[in-house]
Each structure stands twice: as C-alpha cells, then as structure tokens.
Design a protein around this motif. Structure first.
Motif, PDB file in Angstrom:
ATOM      1  N   GLU A 315      82.472  24.108  59.750  1.00 52.54           N
ATOM      2  CA  GLU A 315      81.258  24.908  60.081  1.00 52.54           C
ATOM      3  C   GLU A 315      79.859  24.266  59.465  1.00 52.54           C
ATOM      4  O   GLU A 315      79.090  24.472  60.053  1.00 52.54           O
ATOM      5  N   MET A 316      80.053  23.315  58.326  1.00 53.23           N
ATOM      6  CA  MET A 316      78.912  22.506  58.116  1.00 53.23           C
ATOM      7  C   MET A 316      78.477  21.480  59.063  1.00 53.23           C
ATOM      8  O   MET A 316      77.245  21.179  59.384  1.00 53.23           O
ATOM      9  N   VAL A 317      79.690  20.912  59.580  1.00 54.71           N
ATOM     10  CA  VAL A 317      79.337  19.774  60.754  1.00 54.71           C
ATOM     11  C   VAL A 317      78.663  20.593  61.782  1.00 54.71           C
ATOM     12  O   VAL A 317      77.611  20.153  62.564  1.00 54.71           O
ATOM     13  N   ALA A 318      79.266  21.895  62.058  1.00 54.62           N
ATOM     14  CA  ALA A 318      78.548  22.584  63.245  1.00 54.62           C
ATOM     15  C   ALA A 318      77.091  23.092  62.883  1.00 54.62           C
ATOM     16  O   ALA A 318      76.189  23.206  63.683  1.00 54.62           O
ATOM     17  N   MET A 319      76.601  23.069  61.544  1.00 54.15           N
ATOM     18  CA  MET A 319      75.454  23.630  61.177  1.00 54.15           C
ATOM     19  C   MET A 319      74.197  22.313  61.863  1.00 54.15           C
ATOM     20  O   MET A 319      73.038  22.709  61.822  1.00 54.15           O
ATOM     21  N   VAL A 320      74.798  21.164  61.754  1.00 58.83           N
ATOM     22  CA  VAL A 320      73.932  19.974  62.342  1.00 58.83           C
ATOM     23  C   VAL A 320      73.562  20.056  63.748  1.00 58.83           C
ATOM     24  O   VAL A 320      72.765  19.805  64.140  1.00 58.83           O
ATOM     25  N   ALA A 321      74.609  20.773  64.452  1.00 56.23           N
ATOM     26  CA  ALA A 321      74.470  20.994  65.839  1.00 56.23           C
ATOM     27  C   ALA A 321      72.907  21.465  66.287  1.00 56.23           C
ATOM     28  O   ALA A 321      72.534  22.773  65.656  1.00 56.23           O
ATOM     29  N   PRO A 322      72.288  21.260  67.354  1.00 51.62           N
ATOM     30  CA  PRO A 322      72.572  20.311  68.329  1.00 51.62           C
ATOM     31  C   PRO A 322      71.848  18.867  67.884  1.00 51.62           C
ATOM     32  O   PRO A 322      72.064  17.823  68.778  1.00 51.62           O
ATOM     33  N   ARG A 323      71.597  18.636  66.693  1.00 44.78           N
ATOM     34  CA  ARG A 323      70.839  17.225  66.458  1.00 44.78           C
ATOM     35  C   ARG A 323      72.010  16.218  66.145  1.00 44.78           C
ATOM     36  O   ARG A 323      73.204  16.507  66.394  1.00 44.78           O
ATOM     37  N   GLY A 324      71.555  15.131  66.113  1.00 46.39           N
ATOM     38  CA  GLY A 324      72.338  14.096  65.903  1.00 46.39           C
ATOM     39  C   GLY A 324      73.046  13.658  64.898  1.00 46.39           C
ATOM     40  O   GLY A 324      72.806  14.026  63.645  1.00 46.39           O
ATOM     41  N   LEU A 325      74.685  13.449  64.910  1.00 46.48           N
ATOM     42  CA  LEU A 325      75.337  13.413  63.863  1.00 46.48           C
ATOM     43  C   LEU A 325      76.301  12.101  64.176  1.00 46.48           C
ATOM     44  O   LEU A 325      77.122  12.346  65.015  1.00 46.48           O
ATOM     45  N   PHE A 326      76.658  11.297  63.181  1.00 53.60           N
ATOM     46  CA  PHE A 326      77.212  10.130  63.214  1.00 53.60           C
ATOM     47  C   PHE A 326      78.068  10.007  61.960  1.00 53.60           C
ATOM     48  O   PHE A 326      77.487   9.583  60.818  1.00 53.60           O
ATOM     49  N   ILE A 327      79.291  10.335  61.872  1.00 58.97           N
ATOM     50  CA  ILE A 327      80.237  10.405  61.001  1.00 58.97           C
ATOM     51  C   ILE A 327      81.094   9.263  60.922  1.00 58.97           C
ATOM     52  O   ILE A 327      81.601   8.902  61.647  1.00 58.97           O
ATOM     53  N   MET A 328      81.144   8.426  59.839  1.00 64.63           N
ATOM     54  CA  MET A 328      81.658   7.278  59.548  1.00 64.63           C
ATOM     55  C   MET A 328      82.823   7.356  58.504  1.00 64.63           C
ATOM     56  O   MET A 328      82.580   7.622  57.382  1.00 64.63           O
ATOM     57  N   GLU A 329      84.013   7.012  58.837  1.00 61.82           N
ATOM     58  CA  GLU A 329      84.882   7.198  57.797  1.00 61.82           C
ATOM     59  C   GLU A 329      85.967   6.077  57.714  1.00 61.82           C
ATOM     60  O   GLU A 329      86.022   5.151  58.563  1.00 61.82           O
ATOM     61  N   ASN A 330      86.506   5.938  56.205  1.00 60.37           N
ATOM     62  CA  ASN A 330      87.339   4.777  56.359  1.00 60.37           C
ATOM     63  C   ASN A 330      89.119   5.267  55.877  1.00 60.37           C
ATOM     64  O   ASN A 330      89.289   5.803  54.925  1.00 60.37           O
ATOM     65  N   PRO A 331      89.977   4.912  57.024  1.00 59.03           N
ATOM     66  CA  PRO A 331      91.178   5.528  56.737  1.00 59.03           C
ATOM     67  C   PRO A 331      92.211   4.649  55.958  1.00 59.03           C
ATOM     68  O   PRO A 331      93.286   4.867  55.618  1.00 59.03           O
ATOM     69  N   HIS A 332      91.654   3.515  55.353  1.00 57.78           N
ATOM     70  CA  HIS A 332      92.404   2.562  54.369  1.00 57.78           C
ATOM     71  C   HIS A 332      92.528   3.021  52.993  1.00 57.78           C
ATOM     72  O   HIS A 332      93.288   2.461  52.292  1.00 57.78           O
ATOM     73  N   ILE A 333      91.408   3.826  52.565  1.00 56.60           N
ATOM     74  CA  ILE A 333      91.723   4.372  51.028  1.00 56.60           C
ATOM     75  C   ILE A 333      92.080   5.921  51.251  1.00 56.60           C
ATOM     76  O   ILE A 333      91.301   6.749  51.517  1.00 56.60           O
ATOM     77  N   ASP A 334      93.111   6.085  50.550  1.00 58.63           N
ATOM     78  CA  ASP A 334      93.747   7.583  50.702  1.00 58.63           C
ATOM     79  C   ASP A 334      92.911   8.557  50.042  1.00 58.63           C
ATOM     80  O   ASP A 334      92.826   9.532  50.652  1.00 58.63           O
ATOM     81  N   TRP A 335      92.243   7.890  49.085  1.00 59.00           N
ATOM     82  CA  TRP A 335      91.397   8.839  48.139  1.00 59.00           C
ATOM     83  C   TRP A 335      90.181   9.455  48.876  1.00 59.00           C
ATOM     84  O   TRP A 335      89.757  10.631  48.566  1.00 59.00           O
TER      85      TRP A 335
END
Length: 552
Positions: A315-335
């Motif tokens: 819902e926080m992600v949704a609060m950014v809508a409809p503005r631009g959102l680019f989420i970048m994540e790293n699947p190699h570090i479990d933490w």
C-alpha cells in the motif's frame, strides 16, 4: 469513527486528468509497448503541485487491529466499502497515509510555519522554524552539462542510482545527508538532528519519516527559489540500503516527487512486513526496528506479529501511484528480503493498473551481480528511460516487471481481494495558485559539514552491527579529519571463528583474522569532515568489533 482533519483543500487537476486518460495495461510480468495515445497520456502524469493532495480528506479514528495473514485490500476503505472510481483514490490514499504514519513510520509533520533557504549551482541551504524552535541543514548540488533550469535527483547519503548516468541524462544531483536531519546511533528517547531539534528528541517519529521531512523542506526551498537553477516540479529521489529505505519513504509521503528510485532497501523498506518472517535469511523485523530508530516507536508492537498491522508496504508502493516508481532489488543477499519486495511491487502495481497508470511502475531484481549497492548494467537503460519520462518529459517507455527466479514472490499467495475496474471520476481544479515567493539571496559556495570531523588529521571509522544467529552484517562509516583524505584503509580484527563472506563499496584483503578494507575508486577522496560508508557480511559473531582507520 471518521474524523475530519480540518486541513485546507488543495487539489491538482493534472494528476487526475492524466489518470483518466491512461489505459489499463496488461500483465506486468513483461515489458509492453506503448501506443501513441498512451505515450501522450504518460507525459501528462506529473508530480502533484502540493506535498499532500489528500490533506482535506477525513482520516480514520480508531481501527480494529485484527490479525490477517493476507495483505490488506488497498481498495477497501476503513469503513468497509471499496472504492469504485479513480477520483476516490485521493482520499483512500489519505487513509493509508494516516495508518502508515500511526503504526509504522510515526507522524511526518506538515509544512512548518517558516521555511527559508537558498539555491545556487553548488548548494542548497534550508532554515526551518516551527513551534517556536528552529533548525538548519544544507545539501550539495552538481549540475549536468547544458543550460538550466534542470530537473534534479536527491541522492541520500551518497548511495543511490548511478549519478554519472543521472547527470548524463540531463538531471542534476542534490547530495542530501539524512543523518544531519535524523542521526543514527541515538536512543529512541533522545533522537538527534535537524528534525528532532524542532519536534523534540523524544518524538515517536522514526528516522525514515524525519529524512522524508527533510527532502520535503528542500523542495519547499526549490519552489521559493523561482526555479532558475533547479525545477521544483521535476524532482526525483534515490538511495540504497538504509538510504533506500529513506528514498522509499520520501516518495511515499511527498506527492511532489516525480520519480522514486529505492535500491536494495530491505526490511523497513519496500518488502512486505508479513512476508519477512517467512523468508529465509531476511533481516527480522525486530532487528530492523532495533538496529536504528528508522521506524516509528509504535512499530514495536508489530515486530513479532505483523499480521495485525492494518497496512503493509504494497500500500505504500500504491501511495506513489500514478507517479514514477523504479524499485531495484538484489536477490543474491538473503538479508535484503527481495522475495517480499517483489510481492510488495506486484501488490502496489495492481493499484497503478486500476488507475490506468500501469506503465509508470518498474521493478527489477533480475541482476547477475550480487554486490550490495553496486552500479549495475541491467539498471542503466531503465534508469535513463525513467529520468526521460518523469523528469525531462521527453520519453514514454513503458515500465517493466523483471523478477529474478532466485527471489520470485507470488501475489496470489498473499491476497484474497481482486483488482476492481475503476470508473473515470470528476476532476476538481486547484483552488490555490502555486507558491512563488521572491528570489532568495545567494548562499555560501561551501556548505558547512553536517557531522563533526575528527579532531586531528587522518581518518576515523565507526561501525554498526546487525547480528543474527550464525552471522552478521556490518556498516562502517569512514570520516576524514581536519584535512582532506586521499585514500584510506580500515582494519577490522575479527574474533576467532568469524569470517567475511561478502563486502560492498570497498576492496578487502583476507577473510579472517585482521581484515583490511581499502577504498574503491569513487570513495577514496574525502574532504575535511566528509564521510563515506561501506559494508560487509560475515559468519560467526560481529559483537565488539573495533575498526581503525589510516589514510594515505
């Protein structure tokens, strides 16, 4: 119970006009092509003219904290009814904002009674007075080539999206030190920094909301400056790791941010709270809450049972809508809890689609390099495209969802609600013209340091540890003394049985015993009093580690 906030009614017609014009996209698991009509509509989706468009909406009173293992329905209002028109999202967003502040982040105060400052080609100064208290802080500016005024990306703590790519795309960099506004390493009952100088050291507001407040005040000053150097209506934000948490909060809570770009934000960032406990190796919520006062004090009640939270990060992600959102994540570090992050993005993307803005969100965890906070080739093109689309208004590339198979979440496992088809609602013209105060006076060319430097020359090192059974993550802050530093080495004597398994933003020699960490090309030169950070992950115990720093 619903109570009115009594706040002023301010409304931007641009966003709702754009939302009404956009078409709902198809599946978000592939990159889709945009039509000419959609491209034109995308270019209308802009940042709002005000920090909070829903300031006049009624906010919920007491709510039931009933356990629910599924993600809350972002379309269901607190009174139990679901929204059916796009125009209703404005006040539904205000409900989510209120709950997020109340139970997760702490209160982010409205614009203070007085905000003044200066903007130059090298720096921004901010002076705030509210409730009879005052504070000040500053930020650096790096302009791209060409003639302004320029859009700008606020980079938190020197860690974020590739600044060379940002400047090459035509946007300026605003270098923001969040620790000047909300300092880490402080107890919850004695928080420090510019925010807490105004609102009190015992404020229940966490650092992330305080950092977001600081960026909002920078935008206030940009608006007052007349936009001759930097454009207040074309501001983005980025940060990585803890500063990724901060960048996410900035975009969530200020609708003037046109483009939000959190990187590898981990627990207390984008990943859903409900998913973290079940994701192997992810930083526990109790650890994220206890490591630093990032989250609001009220979140302590939910670290062991997030299922009772009336909100979650989709819902926080949704609060950014409809503005631009680019989420970048790293699947190699479990933490970093990338699986839970992908679920948050997928859940928030449903709101984007319902608003007709599905092409305005990008999520990307499909990367080969596992180094934390690295500059990745996979992200370079979408970074350029997002800057062109949301800051320069010259592009129309559609967003993409690229989830790594290493950490792929399934939204169907987390929701018991369906995405509605929202009708186009009426729009309301703004009732208040934009603020255009007179130009401010030129600032000094060099802002003062935001943290006290060591008393002598050379450098010093401080460390924070996230410990769990069998392993730990260390964050090391290197600070130059009274003279500039050109190259540094940090020595860390590890206890018996401990070993370094990964490191980022640094070179290392050895894995056990006394490990030497030396600067990489981009963080070795520090001005007097300036700081940089690196981190490493290890097995065993990190308790009691004492780093030492030498320069040259």
């Amino acid at each position: 119970m619903i109570i009115s906030s009594g706040r002023s009614r301010i409304r931007s017609s641009v966003v709702l006009l754009a939302v009404a014009a956009l078409a709902v996209t198809g599946a978000v698991t592939v990159v889709t092509q945009t039509t000419t009509a959609q491209a034109a509509a995308d270019n209308l989706v802009a940042a709002a003219a005000v920090e909070d468009e829903g300031a006049d909406c009624p906010v919920p009173g007491a709510v039931s904290l009933t356990a629910n293992s599924r993600l809350p329905d972002p379309f269901r209002k607190v009174n139990g009814t679901r929204i059916s028109a796009k125009s209703e999202w404005r006040c539904r967003r205000a409900e989510i904002k209120e709950l997020a502040e109340r139970y997760v982040y702490g209160d982010k105060p409205r614009k203070p009674a007085s905000v003044t400052g200066t903007v130059s080609s090298t720096s921004i100064t901010v002076n705030v007075t509210d409730n009879g208290r005052s504070s000040s802080f500053s930020a650096g500016v790096q302009l791209p080539s060409g003639s302004g005024p320029f859009p700008a990306v606020v980079v938190l703590g020197g860690l974020g999206a590739d600044t060379a790519t940002i400047r090459a795309a035509g946007a300026a960099i605003i270098s923001y030190d969040p620790l000047a506004v909300g300092r880490e390493g402080t107890p919850r009952n004695n928080k420090q920094g510019a925010f807490y100088s105004v609102y009190g050291a015992s404020s229940s507001t966490g650092l992330l909301a305080a950092w977001a407040w600081g960026v909002s005040r920078i935008i206030d000053v940009l608006e007052q400056s007349g936009g001759n150097i930097l454009r207040a209506d074309a501001t983005g934000v980025t940060g990585c790791s803890r500063y990724g948490k901060g960048a996410f909060a900035v975009g969530v809570f200020d609708q003037r941010i046109a483009l939000t770009m959190p990187i590898e934000s981990g627990s207390a960032g984008a990943p859903i709270f409900r998913g973290i406990a079940g994701e192997s190796g992810a930083q526990p919520l109790s650890s994220a809450y206890g490591e630093q006062p990032w989250l609001g004090d009220a979140f302590s009640s939910f670290t062991g049972n997030p299922n009772t939270l009336p909100v979650d990060t989709h819902e926080m992600v949704a609060m950014v809508a409809p503005r631009g959102l680019f989420i970048m994540e790293n699947p190699h570090i479990d933490w970093l809890a990338a699986r839970s992050g992908s679920v948050a993005a997928l859940g928030g993307a449903e709101v984007y689609k319902a608003l007709g803005a599905g092409e305005n969100i990008t999520y990307w965890s499909d990367v080969q390099d596992g180094t934390h906070c690295a500059s990745r080739t996979e992200w370079r093109t979408p970074l350029q495209q997002n800057i062109q689309k949301f800051l320069l208004k010259t592009g129309n590339a559609p967003g993409a969802i690229r989830i790594s198979s290493r950490k792929a979440g399934n939204l169907a496992d987390w929701r018991d609600w369906q995405t509605p088809t929202l009708s186009d609602g009426p729009t309301t013209p703004p009732t208040t013209p934009p603020n255009t105060p007179p130009p401010t006076t030129p600032p000094p060319t060099t802002p003062p340091p935001t943290t006290p430097p060591p008393t002598g020359g050379g450098c010093s090192a401080s460390m924070s540890i996230n410990q769990w059974t069998g392993g730990f993550v260390a964050t090391v802050r290197v600070t130059a003394g009274s003279s500039p530093v050109n190259g540094w080495t940090v020595s860390v004597p590890l206890p018996s049985g401990a070993s370094v398994t990964n490191a980022w933003n640094v070179n290392r020699s050895g894995n056990t015993g006394t490990v030497q960490f030396t600067n990489v090309s981009y963080n070795g030169s520090l001005a007097a009093g300036q700081s940089t950070e690196f981190g490493f992950q290890g097995t065993g115990t990190g308790a009691g580690l004492t780093p030492t720093c030498s320069s040259g």
